[in-house]
Design a protein around this motif. Sequence first.
Motif, PDB file in Angstrom:
ATOM      1  N   TRP A  85       0.817  -1.210   0.000  1.00 59.05           N
ATOM      2  CA  TRP A  85       0.000   0.000   0.000  1.00 59.05           C
ATOM      3  C   TRP A  85       0.854   1.264   0.000  1.00 59.05           C
ATOM      4  O   TRP A  85       1.876   1.337   0.671  1.00 59.05           O
ATOM      5  N   ASN A  86       0.374   2.266  -0.758  1.00 53.49           N
ATOM      6  CA  ASN A  86       1.090   3.524  -0.952  1.00 53.49           C
ATOM      7  C   ASN A  86       2.534   3.255  -1.374  1.00 53.49           C
ATOM      8  O   ASN A  86       3.479   3.712  -0.724  1.00 53.49           O
ATOM      9  N   PRO A  87       2.735   2.533  -2.482  1.00 50.40           N
ATOM     10  CA  PRO A  87       4.083   2.147  -2.888  1.00 50.40           C
ATOM     11  C   PRO A  87       4.863   3.328  -3.458  1.00 50.40           C
ATOM     12  O   PRO A  87       4.291   4.244  -4.061  1.00 50.40           O
ATOM     13  N   SER A  88       6.169   3.295  -3.267  1.00 51.88           N
ATOM     14  CA  SER A  88       7.019   4.361  -3.803  1.00 51.88           C
ATOM     15  C   SER A  88       7.263   4.195  -5.293  1.00 51.88           C
ATOM     16  O   SER A  88       7.680   5.146  -5.960  1.00 51.88           O
ATOM     17  N   VAL A  89       7.023   3.009  -5.811  1.00 48.39           N
ATOM     18  CA  VAL A  89       7.218   2.744  -7.228  1.00 48.39           C
ATOM     19  C   VAL A  89       6.159   1.731  -7.671  1.00 48.39           C
ATOM     20  O   VAL A  89       5.750   0.872  -6.885  1.00 48.39           O
ATOM     21  N   ALA A  90       5.711   1.865  -8.912  1.00 47.17           N
ATOM     22  CA  ALA A  90       4.723   0.930  -9.457  1.00 47.17           C
ATOM     23  C   ALA A  90       5.029   0.697 -10.927  1.00 47.17           C
ATOM     24  O   ALA A  90       5.513   1.602 -11.617  1.00 47.17           O
ATOM     25  N   PRO A  91       4.767  -0.493 -11.423  1.00 46.64           N
ATOM     26  CA  PRO A  91       4.997  -0.739 -12.847  1.00 46.64           C
ATOM     27  C   PRO A  91       4.040   0.063 -13.700  1.00 46.64           C
ATOM     28  O   PRO A  91       2.927   0.404 -13.278  1.00 46.64           O
ATOM     29  N   LYS A  92       4.463   0.377 -14.917  1.00 49.09           N
ATOM     30  CA  LYS A  92       3.636   1.120 -15.858  1.00 49.09           C
ATOM     31  C   LYS A  92       2.411   0.309 -16.274  1.00 49.09           C
ATOM     32  O   LYS A  92       1.322   0.850 -16.443  1.00 49.09           O
ATOM     33  N   SER A  93       2.605  -0.994 -16.429  1.00 49.45           N
ATOM     34  CA  SER A  93       1.561  -1.916 -16.874  1.00 49.45           C
ATOM     35  C   SER A  93       1.613  -3.164 -16.008  1.00 49.45           C
ATOM     36  O   SER A  93       2.620  -3.414 -15.331  1.00 49.45           O
ATOM     37  N   PRO A  94       0.578  -3.985 -16.014  1.00 52.69           N
ATOM     38  CA  PRO A  94       0.677  -5.281 -15.344  1.00 52.69           C
ATOM     39  C   PRO A  94       1.822  -6.086 -15.960  1.00 52.69           C
ATOM     40  O   PRO A  94       1.996  -6.077 -17.185  1.00 52.69           O
ATOM     41  N   VAL A  95       2.592  -6.750 -15.113  1.00 48.07           N
ATOM     42  CA  VAL A  95       3.730  -7.536 -15.603  1.00 48.07           C
ATOM     43  C   VAL A  95       3.667  -8.954 -15.056  1.00 48.07           C
ATOM     44  O   VAL A  95       3.215  -9.195 -13.938  1.00 48.07           O
ATOM     45  N   ILE A 137       0.015  -1.750  -5.128  1.00 46.14           N
ATOM     46  CA  ILE A 137       0.324  -2.726  -6.161  1.00 46.14           C
ATOM     47  C   ILE A 137       0.036  -4.108  -5.574  1.00 46.14           C
ATOM     48  O   ILE A 137       0.180  -4.333  -4.369  1.00 46.14           O
ATOM     49  N   ARG A 138      -0.412  -5.017  -6.420  1.00 47.63           N
ATOM     50  CA  ARG A 138      -0.718  -6.377  -5.984  1.00 47.63           C
ATOM     51  C   ARG A 138       0.219  -7.351  -6.684  1.00 47.63           C
ATOM     52  O   ARG A 138       0.337  -7.332  -7.912  1.00 47.63           O
TER      53      ARG A 138
END
Length: 413
Positions: free
Chosen positions: A278-288, A304-305
């Motif tokens: 929760w409240n991540p500092s980084v997230a992927p642009k798309s599902p990977v 992110i999950r």
Amino acid sequence: MVKVAIVGAGIVGVSTALWLQRDGHEVVLVDRAGPAEGTSYGNGGVLASSGIVPVTTPGLMRKAPGMLFDPKQPLFLKWGYLPKLMPWLARYLTHANAKDARRIASAVAGVVGDSYAEHLSLAKGTRAEKWLIPSDYVFIYDDRAAFEADAFGWGVRRENGYTWEELDGAAFRAYDPAFADHLGFAVRLPDHGRIADPGQYVKDLAAEVEAAGGRILQADVEDFVIESGRVTGLRAGGETIPCDAAVVATGVWSGPLTKALGLKVPLESERGYHMEFWNPSVAPKSPVMVAGGKFVITPMEGRIRAAGIVEFGGLEAGPSEAPFELLRKNVAAALPGLTYDEVTQWMGHRPAPADSIPVIGEVPGAKGVFTGFGHHHIGLTGGPKTGRLLSQLIAGRKPNIDLSPYSPARFAG
């Protein structure tokens, strides 16, 4: 107007209900826990149209034993469950060959190949539409050699009409700089989608069913009322619900219900796990899909999950700690800059028939009873299409695809 009782308020059941209502029919949704409280809540959130390649590819029988004894591999087994698992497993492994894998992939593609368009058609103009986001779907490898080692699966996708872009080194970094340097090769598949909050998405769709006059009943289903070979009612929660047709769409719990109707579906739970950061500092642009660890990372609302893992251990045992630990380590390795406020975790049950093909159609000898379950890893992806097909069958219309591969008749007697 046909009155239809639907067992299961996950994505398949709710989709079926909505399509039936739009066709002028009356529906009641029955679920032991309520809408989206099972696998439809905990899935990876990817509309994985390209997720057609079964686990049972050539070489599985050679690889699986080593995977079970390697704590870094995403395959787990509760050993005390092995005797109960063996009959299903023996049938499952007979399909680990090229001919069957291609046959399975072709069948699955018929249900998931146009997933985003099917979801959009279902959710357009409803309160659920906001959760539906078009996106790429990206498979990430350490290098090109690792990608080429998956040549069989990519060949199957090509045979079924899928196209992609290969991103090597700097091209992948330019596309998405979030990932660790050791992940140096990616495959970008366009025309996919993601759900920003899968549980709320299905709950919002269920609210549309209710707003259109559908009934939602939280209860255990005990039995069907069959008179002269035709369904006339459903016994649930101490009452008998009159119906002209019934749908069994309650995932892995569909096995016992359909057994009472004469089906012997070899069905197991593929226990799946997810962790949310929760409240991540980084997230992927798309599902990977991080191919080496066989898990997905999906950007969602506020978190992110990370979802994946296959564990065999039945329906009764609680979650194991080792799969969570492996997911945590794999996420840290893939996203080395990741910080977050908290982590939540979940375990649920994917419905896995031994032949890896969903069970969709009318039950032989039980006129008016239809099935829509057994989607393995792609239930969210294939839910709306499955619901549309079932609504067409119930209305007596001929769907525009060959439904024989999915027929429940293959498990009759």
